[in-house]
Every structure is written in structure tokens, then in C-alpha cells.
Write a protein that holds these residues in place. Structure first.
Motif, PDB file in Angstrom:
ATOM      1  N   GLY A 124       1.175  -1.567   0.195  1.00 57.27           N
ATOM      2  CA  GLY A 124      -0.136   0.067   0.295  1.00 57.27           C
ATOM      3  C   GLY A 124       1.302   0.940   0.383  1.00 57.27           C
ATOM      4  O   GLY A 124       0.234   2.399   0.045  1.00 57.27           O
ATOM      5  N   GLY A 125       2.145   1.622  -0.214  1.00 63.97           N
ATOM      6  CA  GLY A 125       2.870   1.964  -0.075  1.00 63.97           C
ATOM      7  C   GLY A 125       2.807   2.661  -1.221  1.00 63.97           C
ATOM      8  O   GLY A 125       2.684   2.195  -2.171  1.00 63.97           O
ATOM      9  N   HIS A 127       0.573   4.846  -2.287  1.00 60.15           N
ATOM     10  CA  HIS A 127      -0.649   5.271  -2.671  1.00 60.15           C
ATOM     11  C   HIS A 127      -1.494   6.044  -1.725  1.00 60.15           C
ATOM     12  O   HIS A 127      -2.129   6.827  -2.717  1.00 60.15           O
ATOM     13  CB  HIS A 127      -1.455   3.977  -2.916  1.00 60.15           C
ATOM     14  N   GLY A 128      -1.136   6.320  -1.025  1.00 57.88           N
ATOM     15  CA  GLY A 128      -1.956   7.678   0.061  1.00 57.88           C
ATOM     16  C   GLY A 128      -1.020   9.228  -0.310  1.00 57.88           C
ATOM     17  O   GLY A 128      -1.828   9.852  -0.364  1.00 57.88           O
ATOM     18  N   SER A 129      -0.269   8.949  -0.707  1.00 61.71           N
ATOM     19  CA  SER A 129       0.928   9.702  -1.305  1.00 61.71           C
ATOM     20  C   SER A 129       1.944   9.317  -2.337  1.00 61.71           C
ATOM     21  O   SER A 129       2.759   8.491  -1.966  1.00 61.71           O
ATOM     22  CB  SER A 129       1.162  10.565  -0.010  1.00 61.71           C
ATOM     23  N   ASP A 132       6.301   8.423   0.318  1.00 58.76           N
ATOM     24  CA  ASP A 132       6.163   7.757   1.300  1.00 58.76           C
ATOM     25  C   ASP A 132       7.687   7.148   1.423  1.00 58.76           C
ATOM     26  O   ASP A 132       8.511   7.179   1.006  1.00 58.76           O
ATOM     27  CB  ASP A 132       5.157   6.686   0.579  1.00 58.76           C
ATOM     28  N   TYR A 135       6.980   1.607  -1.147  1.00 62.15           N
ATOM     29  CA  TYR A 135       6.763   1.938  -2.240  1.00 62.15           C
ATOM     30  C   TYR A 135       6.621  -0.308  -2.373  1.00 62.15           C
ATOM     31  O   TYR A 135       7.106  -0.837  -1.704  1.00 62.15           O
ATOM     32  CB  TYR A 135       7.000   2.054  -3.004  1.00 62.15           C
ATOM     33  N   GLY A 139       2.661   1.372  -6.574  1.00 59.22           N
ATOM     34  CA  GLY A 139       3.266   2.661  -6.246  1.00 59.22           C
ATOM     35  C   GLY A 139       4.312   3.172  -6.192  1.00 59.22           C
ATOM     36  O   GLY A 139       4.366   4.469  -6.917  1.00 59.22           O
ATOM     37  N   ALA A 153      -2.812  11.090  -9.912  1.00 58.38           N
ATOM     38  CA  ALA A 153      -3.279   9.635  -8.765  1.00 58.38           C
ATOM     39  C   ALA A 153      -2.409   8.454  -9.036  1.00 58.38           C
ATOM     40  O   ALA A 153      -2.263   8.029 -10.251  1.00 58.38           O
ATOM     41  CB  ALA A 153      -5.092  10.132  -8.810  1.00 58.38           C
TER      42      ALA A 153
END
Length: 223
Positions: A124-125, A127-129, A132, A135, A139, A153
Motif C-alpha cells: 500500500g506504500g 498510494h496515500g501519497s 512515502d 512503496y 505505487g 494519482a
């Protein structure tokens, strides 16, 4: 008796001779010239004295509206990185050298991915920003495409199945399937999976290819 008389006469003669020598040396010393100190009636030479004259300390002038300080020069920076001649990227000590003949977007994608080469794998690294501490596979690919101006995005692997156009690209090809994504950029593989260790280690560059069965090939439009 005669011996004692002779001894007395010898002693008297010796004593008289020594006394005469002392009187003679005394007369010589009394008549010897005495060295005198130089003396003149002329006026003495003037004496020049040196003294320290302190310099005036400059004072800061107040800033007025008519006199403003010079502006601080601005340092111009631009996104750049290592390049190599030709049309294929070269991997040296984990750093990808972008081909000089590649479009600017391709070079930017390569140089951006270089900054991730020490990042760990984090599910999930990225993906929020885009920035990070770790990753995952999609990502990492999203990060490279974003800094090339090709993605707004982050996308998960499933969404990369509909990214861009179908098929292999001229410079960038994205291989996606549910659960994993990697990219081939100018001949180098950007992937989080190290095939030698068989595990996810984080975003890295590789020169070897991998089996693409089960993956869909996509590419950015025009690339």
C-alpha cells in the motif's frame, strides 16, 4: 759565615730590582693617555617620534527608501540525472542512466525511479501519497509515471489494466495483473520483486526480464 753573607746580598739585590720595576710601571701608567668621550658644540640632531593614529571606523548607513540592498541571487534548479548515449538505459551500481535519445518524459520517469532504489517494500506504500517511506509494486510504477507527467494519482494494479493503450510501448511498457505490476522503461525493469531472492524487496532496477504470462501489457499514449 761567608755563605750567609752571600745569601743576604742576593736577597737584597732581588728585592731592590722588583721595587724598581714596580716604580717604573707606575710612572708609565701615570703618563699614559686617557681616552676621552667625543664632544661637539653643534646642536644635537632632532629626534623623530612615531605615534599611532587610529583609523576611523566606518559606520553602517541606515537603509532608506531611495537606497535598498541588492537582491539575493536566486539559484536555478532543474530536474536532471545521469544519461548515456543511445536509445537504451544502462544500469550501473543500482542507478539507471537514461538514454540521451529518449524523450524528456522517459528520462524524468527513470530519474524519479532512481530516488526509490533504497526504499523498502511496503504494501500500500505510495498510494496515500506519492511521497512515502516505502512503496509497493503499483505505487512504484505510479511514482515514476507521475514524475514524468503521465499520471495524476496513484493507481492500484487492477486499475493499470485500463491505463493508457493496449500493447507494448516504444519506450515504456507496463505489465499489470491483479495483485502485481511492473514496468519496462527504456529496456530496464522497474519492479519490487527480486527474482533471485523470490521476494518483494522494494522498488529496484533490473536488467533481466521476467515471465509476462498472465500480465496485460499497457503503455502511455505516444510512448
Amino acid at each position: 759565615m761567608a755563605l750567609w753573607c752571600l745569601l743576604g746580598l742576593f736577597t737584597f739585590a732581588t728585592t731592590s730590582s722588583d721595587a724598581q720595576d714596580r716604580r717604573h710601571r707606575g710612572r708609565i701608567a701615570e703618563g699614559a693617555p686617557v681616552a676621552l668621550q667625543p664632544f661637539t658644540l653643534d646642536e644635537p640632531a632632532p629626534i623623530h617620534l612615531a605615534y599611532y593614529a587610529p583609523r576611523a571606523i566606518p559606520r553602517a548607513e541606515p537603509i532608506t527608501e531611495d537606497k535598498q540592498p541588492d537582491p539575493i541571487p536566486q539559484i536555478a534548479t532543474s530536474a536532471s540525472g545521469p544519461t548515456v548515449s543511445g536509445r537504451r538505459a544502462v544500469l550501473r551500481y543500482g542507478i539507471a542512466y537514461a538514454p540521451a535519445n529518449a524523450p524528456a518524459t522517459v528520462k524524468s520517469a527513470i530519474w524519479a525511479a532512481n530516488t526509490l532504489r533504497r526504499k523498502p517494500y511496503v504494501w500500500g506504500g505510495g498510494h496515500g501519497s506519492f511521497d512515502d517511506y516505502g512503496y509497493d509494486c503499483s505505487g512504484s510504477v505510479s511514482f515514476a509515471l507521475h514524475h514524468a507527467g503521465l499520471l495524476g494519482a496513484p493507481l492500484p494494479s487492477n486499475d493499470f489494466l485500463r491505463y493508457g493503450e493496449r500493447g507494448c510501448g516504444k519506450w515504456i511498457t507496463i505489465y499489470a495483473r491483479p495483485g502485481h505490476t511492473f514496468a519496462i522503461i527504456a529496456g530496464l525493469r522497474l519492479d519490487t520483486t527480486d527474482l533471485h531472492y523470490g521476494a518483494d524487496v522494494g522498488p529496484r532496477w533490473y536488467t533481466d526480464f521476467r515471465d509476462t504470462r498472465g500480465f496485460d501489457a499497457r503503455h502511455p499514449i505516444g510512448l
